[in-house]
Design a protein around this motif. Structure first.
Motif, PDB file in Angstrom:
ATOM      1  N   LEU A   1       3.493  12.458  -0.090  1.00 48.12           N
ATOM      2  CA  LEU A   1       3.771  11.601  -1.232  1.00 48.12           C
ATOM      3  C   LEU A   1       4.973  12.106  -2.035  1.00 48.12           C
ATOM      4  O   LEU A   1       4.974  13.226  -2.530  1.00 48.12           O
ATOM      5  CB  LEU A   1       2.542  11.512  -2.132  1.00 48.12           C
ATOM      6  CG  LEU A   1       1.379  10.693  -1.566  1.00 48.12           C
ATOM      7  CD1 LEU A   1       0.096  11.000  -2.325  1.00 48.12           C
ATOM      8  CD2 LEU A   1       1.686   9.196  -1.631  1.00 48.12           C
TER       9      LEU A   1
ATOM     10  N   TRP B   1       3.598   5.384  -3.144  1.00 51.12           N
ATOM     11  CA  TRP B   1       2.834   5.023  -1.954  1.00 51.12           C
ATOM     12  C   TRP B   1       3.281   5.852  -0.762  1.00 51.12           C
ATOM     13  O   TRP B   1       4.277   6.591  -0.837  1.00 51.12           O
ATOM     14  CB  TRP B   1       2.975   3.521  -1.672  1.00 51.12           C
ATOM     15  CG  TRP B   1       2.616   2.678  -2.856  1.00 51.12           C
ATOM     16  CD1 TRP B   1       3.448   1.933  -3.639  1.00 51.12           C
ATOM     17  CD2 TRP B   1       1.304   2.529  -3.432  1.00 51.12           C
ATOM     18  NE1 TRP B   1       2.753   1.320  -4.655  1.00 51.12           N
ATOM     19  CE2 TRP B   1       1.431   1.672  -4.547  1.00 51.12           C
ATOM     20  CE3 TRP B   1       0.048   3.028  -3.111  1.00 51.12           C
ATOM     21  CZ2 TRP B   1       0.348   1.307  -5.353  1.00 51.12           C
ATOM     22  CZ3 TRP B   1      -1.032   2.655  -3.897  1.00 51.12           C
ATOM     23  CH2 TRP B   1      -0.889   1.817  -4.996  1.00 51.12           C
TER      24      TRP B   1
ATOM     25  N   TRP C   1      -2.057   8.927  -6.624  1.00 52.76           N
ATOM     26  CA  TRP C   1      -2.061   7.854  -5.614  1.00 52.76           C
ATOM     27  C   TRP C   1      -3.438   7.208  -5.526  1.00 52.76           C
ATOM     28  O   TRP C   1      -3.552   5.974  -5.485  1.00 52.76           O
ATOM     29  CB  TRP C   1      -1.627   8.457  -4.281  1.00 52.76           C
ATOM     30  CG  TRP C   1      -1.812   7.614  -3.073  1.00 52.76           C
ATOM     31  CD1 TRP C   1      -1.077   6.526  -2.699  1.00 52.76           C
ATOM     32  CD2 TRP C   1      -2.779   7.811  -2.025  1.00 52.76           C
ATOM     33  NE1 TRP C   1      -1.521   6.036  -1.487  1.00 52.76           N
ATOM     34  CE2 TRP C   1      -2.557   6.808  -1.055  1.00 52.76           C
ATOM     35  CE3 TRP C   1      -3.787   8.743  -1.815  1.00 52.76           C
ATOM     36  CZ2 TRP C   1      -3.329   6.714   0.095  1.00 52.76           C
ATOM     37  CZ3 TRP C   1      -4.558   8.649  -0.666  1.00 52.76           C
ATOM     38  CH2 TRP C   1      -4.325   7.644   0.274  1.00 52.76           C
TER      39      TRP C   1
END
Length: 213
Positions: free
Chosen positions: A145, A149, A183
């Motif tokens: 990451l 995304w 996330w």
């Protein structure tokens, strides 16, 4: 055209297909199955010969295996995938299918913690190893990451890996992985994710501690 039908067990791998269908805005029905021997019945084996969920009825036939279903649905609906020739195609495929690596470790831990009801049936050593392997998968996500995304924009890779993480974090905490934690919070805030969480299934508690070896 006949409506899509997803054959589903809550809190299982079929959850990622349910989530994806909501993300795609598909018109579909869900048939919920219990996690028991009915998945070995002739009726269900006609849909998935392995006797496992998911199975997806579409176009007059049944599709099975989550990775394959994800690819087929993204091609059908024209978004959340990465088509051949796209610069992110290879990474999209890697992460969609990496979800199954995570899920396999989570499945082994589910078997040990949930399905094997007597302590003598379980191996604490194997359970520790599998939980550590989940941690290595989480490390890979954290390292990947660099933005919001897994790819440049939200995709079915986030759905596939995200659902696998939802299962696996019952056995290994996200912990000190700030990018992964952010996330997870982002995908959990999506309306399609909320719509796919359709009740209790396999698990009776939020976290399962690894027993002492």
């Amino acid at each position: 055209m006949a409506k899509i039908v997803l054959h589903h067990v809550p809190e299982s791998r079929s959850q990622r297909v349910l989530w994806l269908l909501h993300e795609l805005g598909a018109d579909f029905d869900v048939r919920v199955w219990p996690f028991d021997k009915t998945l070995r019945s002739d009726d269900f084996l006609a849909l998935n010969p392995a006797g496992r969920v998911p199975a997806l009825e579409m176009d007059g036939r049944s599709y099975w295996e989550t990775g394959a279903i994800i690819e087929i649905l993204c091609e059908r609906f024209g978004h959340l995938g990465r088509m051949p020739g796209d610069a992110e195609r290879a990474d999209w495929l890697i992460w969609v299918h990496f979800s199954e690596t995570i899920s396999q470790h989570a499945a082994a831990l589910t078997q040990s913690h949930v399905m094997l009801r007597e302590d003598w049936m379980r191996s604490p050593v194997v359970m520790k190893l599998e939980a550590a392997r989940v941690g290595k998968c989480f490390d890979a996500i954290e390292a990947r990451l660099s933005g919001d995304w897994l790819l440049s924009e939200f995709s079915a890779a986030d759905v596939a890996v995200g659902q696998a993480v939802v299962m696996a974090r019952r056995f290994h905490r996200v912990g000190d992985r700030p990018k992964m934690a952010a996330w997870v919070a982002r995908f959990e805030a999506r309306s399609a994710f909320a719509a796919s969480n359709d009740g209790a299934g396999l698990y009776g508690q939020d976290f399962y501690e690894v027993p002492d070896a």
